[in-house]
Design an enzyme around this catalytic site. Structure first.
Site, PDB file in Angstrom:
ATOM      1  N   SER A 101       0.800  -1.230  -0.183  1.00  0.00           N
ATOM      2  CA  SER A 101       0.082   0.137  -0.065  1.00  0.00           C
ATOM      3  C   SER A 101       0.906   1.373   0.055  1.00  0.00           C
ATOM      4  O   SER A 101       2.013   1.341   0.271  1.00  0.00           O
ATOM      5  CB  SER A 101      -0.868  -0.030   1.284  1.00  0.00           C
ATOM      6  OG  SER A 101      -0.327   0.522   2.383  1.00  0.00           O
ATOM      7  N   VAL A 102       0.336   2.298  -0.093  1.00  0.00           N
ATOM      8  CA  VAL A 102       0.917   3.816   0.027  1.00  0.00           C
ATOM      9  C   VAL A 102       1.385   4.089   1.187  1.00  0.00           C
ATOM     10  O   VAL A 102       2.357   4.697   1.359  1.00  0.00           O
ATOM     11  CB  VAL A 102      -0.211   4.715  -0.495  1.00  0.00           C
ATOM     12  CG1 VAL A 102      -1.435   5.132   0.491  1.00  0.00           C
ATOM     13  CG2 VAL A 102       0.445   6.223  -0.746  1.00  0.00           C
ATOM     14  N   LYS A 103       1.054   3.310   2.263  1.00  0.00           N
ATOM     15  CA  LYS A 103       1.489   3.605   3.562  1.00  0.00           C
ATOM     16  C   LYS A 103       2.846   3.249   3.729  1.00  0.00           C
ATOM     17  O   LYS A 103       3.479   3.613   4.886  1.00  0.00           O
ATOM     18  CB  LYS A 103       0.447   2.854   4.414  1.00  0.00           C
ATOM     19  CG  LYS A 103      -0.805   3.355   4.612  1.00  0.00           C
ATOM     20  CD  LYS A 103      -1.018   4.964   4.872  1.00  0.00           C
ATOM     21  CE  LYS A 103      -2.375   5.511   5.214  1.00  0.00           C
ATOM     22  NZ  LYS A 103      -2.423   6.860   5.678  1.00  0.00           N
ATOM     23  N   ASP A 104       3.364   2.377   2.893  1.00  0.00           N
ATOM     24  CA  ASP A 104       4.865   2.132   3.081  1.00  0.00           C
ATOM     25  C   ASP A 104       5.768   3.179   3.138  1.00  0.00           C
ATOM     26  O   ASP A 104       6.751   3.380   3.981  1.00  0.00           O
ATOM     27  CB  ASP A 104       5.343   1.281   1.881  1.00  0.00           C
ATOM     28  CG  ASP A 104       4.918  -0.135   2.043  1.00  0.00           C
ATOM     29  OD1 ASP A 104       4.028  -0.402   2.933  1.00  0.00           O
ATOM     30  OD2 ASP A 104       5.441  -1.133   1.312  1.00  0.00           O
ATOM     31  N   ALA A 129       5.283   4.845   6.689  1.00  0.00           N
ATOM     32  CA  ALA A 129       5.867   3.969   7.725  1.00  0.00           C
ATOM     33  C   ALA A 129       7.516   4.277   7.819  1.00  0.00           C
ATOM     34  O   ALA A 129       8.121   4.474   8.740  1.00  0.00           O
ATOM     35  CB  ALA A 129       5.535   2.590   7.765  1.00  0.00           C
TER      36      ALA A 129
END
Length: 478
Positions: free
Chosen positions: A97-100, A103
């Site tokens: 996901s884009v959240k990599d 994070a």
């Protein structure tokens, strides 16, 4: 008898017109030159590099796979509308996901600030509906940290299984308002504080009163529990006058397990990850030819960081919010208040309205959303029926199975193009946040959709593509 100007008057008149025309051309040229120089300066400051194929590179572990995702043309929508609908394929990141991006940036910034030290038994805590937790758990394993993820108990079960497979400690709690101490974000913060307090118990620094002149007194901030030095940075001797003892104590503290609350909603690293990464990538991949950027907002970091960068290099780029049912951001953009006229912003305790869309939508202002609001030009409210229909439409027409937030973004792209009347190949870019394999239990669950009263066909999107939508010449923020 008509007046005939003399040769001198005619010559002066000609020179005047010529000078005026020359000045006009010069001022226009200067304005264009200024804009071009501004674009070049911003690009240089962002330290942009060309997008390169990775086939001949050796990447540094799993974090080397993050970012530089391709833009994918959504053929079915692009052909139907006469424009270029381009999706940033963030589901190709290693954590899915884009959240990599977020994070990794949060962890790297924490390490730079000495808030985290790898392989010390330290643990990262986060409250999330899933994707950020999966990204944190993926990167934390590679960087030497444990993770505890607190999430609502109504999220798709696929996300829980993914977290557990990555070795994260998962705690599921009932959905609650942010003003509730048992809300998942608030619990993550408290767990981080408790973890650090437990693991530093008995040390000299942790047992000293707050006003003691000890250079390594433990204090907690909004995002973590940290060790701070004295204000002037000088060595402060302990009661026996031995400064080196304090350094020994400080070193011991640094090696002890520490709890870090990532706090994606308020953490500026969220915005920075997209301003420094996603935005510049989109600009390069489109060669600067992009008319609009469309994204949803959960924490607000993606639309704020990416949108802010794109507007910094071209102020004419339109930034549009895709907001699902149950979220208050649509009304905040359109009418200046978080809820509709029946509710007073921030006064009523309420839970998030249930929706099939996960990952975007919120009923409070975060620091990252506050960064986004000044650059958002328009917003579209997306229904569950529209999101589900788009997810299924893309599978049937393009062979792409995307998550509900990605589908929400693409519905907003269609509405924007129809509203503006674009049909000459304009490039509209959006975020394909994650794959649909995290949403089987909702988006592809016919029994769940039937109980929720949501159609499970593609008719809603077909109607969006064909029904008249009166175009307007420009977007005006209400």
């Amino acid at each position: 008898m008509s007046w005939v100007p003399s040769a001198t008057t005619a010559r002066h008149l000609f020179y005047g017109i010529l000078i005026g025309f020359t000045l006009s051309l010069t001022s226009t040229s200067l304005a264009l030159n200024y804009r071009e120089r501004k674009r070049e300066r911003v690009a240089a400051e962002a330290d942009l590099r060309s997008i390169e194929l990775r086939s001949d590179e050796i990447l540094d572990g799993v974090t080397g796979l993050i970012g530089n995702t391709p833009l994918v043309r959504i053929n079915s929508l692009s052909d139907a509308l006469g424009v270029e609908i381009l999706g940033k394929a963030e589901f190709l990141n290693p954590g899915g996901s884009v959240k990599d991006r977020v994070a990794l940036r949060m962890i790297e910034d924490a390490e730079r600030q000495s808030l985290l030290h790898p392989y010390t038994g330290s643990r990262i805590f986060e409250g999330t509906v899933g994707s950020t937790g999966i990204s944190i758990a993926t990167i934390a394993r590679a960087r030497g940290y444990d993770t505890t993820i607190i999430m609502p108990d109504d999220v798709a079960v696929e996300k829980v299984k993914a977290l557990q497979a990555l070795g994260a400690d998962v705690k599921r709690v009932r959905p609650a308002s942010i003003v509730d101490k048992k809300q998942y974000v608030n619990l993550a913060r408290e767990y981080a504080l408790h973890f650090t307090s437990t693991n530093t118990h008995g040390s000299t620094a942790s047992s000293l009163p707050p006003n003691h002149a000890h250079p390594f007194t433990l204090k907690h901030s909004a995002s973590s529990v940290v060790v701070t030095t004295s204000e002037n940075g000088n060595d402060v001797p302990n009661g026996n006058g031995h400064a080196h003892d304090l350094f020994d104590e400080a070193e011991e503290l640094r090696t002890k397990p520490r709890g870090f609350f990532a706090d994606q909603f308020e953490n500026r690293s969220n915005f920075d990850a997209h301003f420094d990464g996603t935005g510049p990538e989109i600009w390069r991949q489109t060669n600067g030819d992009v008319v609009a950027f469309v994204a949803g907002a959960g924490t607000g970091g993606t639309i704020a960081g990416t949108g802010q960068f794109l507007k910094s290099v071209n102020e004419d780029v339109t930034v549009v919010l895709a907001d699902p049912e149950g979220s208050g951001l649509y009304n905040k953009v359109k009418h200046g208040v978080m809820y509709d006229h029946k509710e007073s912003e921030g006064k009523k305790r309420r839970h998030q309205v249930d929706t099939v869309v996960e990952g975007i939508g919120i009923n409070r202002l975060t620091k990252n959303i506050e960064l986004a609001l000044p650059i958002i030009d328009d917003a579209f409210r997306i229904t569950d029926a529209e999101a589900v229909s788009m997810s299924r439409f893309l599978v049937q027409r393009d062979g792409i199975f995307l998550g509900s937030s990605s589908a929400c973004n693409l519905v907003a792209c269609v509405k924007l193009v129809r509203k503006m009347g674009w049909q000459n190949g304009e490039k509209v870019v959006t975020i394909l946040c994650d794959s649909g394999n995290r949403h089987y239990s909702k988006v592809r669950n016919d029994d769940y959709l039937k109980k929720a009263g949501i159609p499970n066909d593609i008719g809603t999107v077909q109607d969006l593509l064909t029904q008249p939508f009166p175009p307007i010449s420009s977007i005006t923020k209400i």
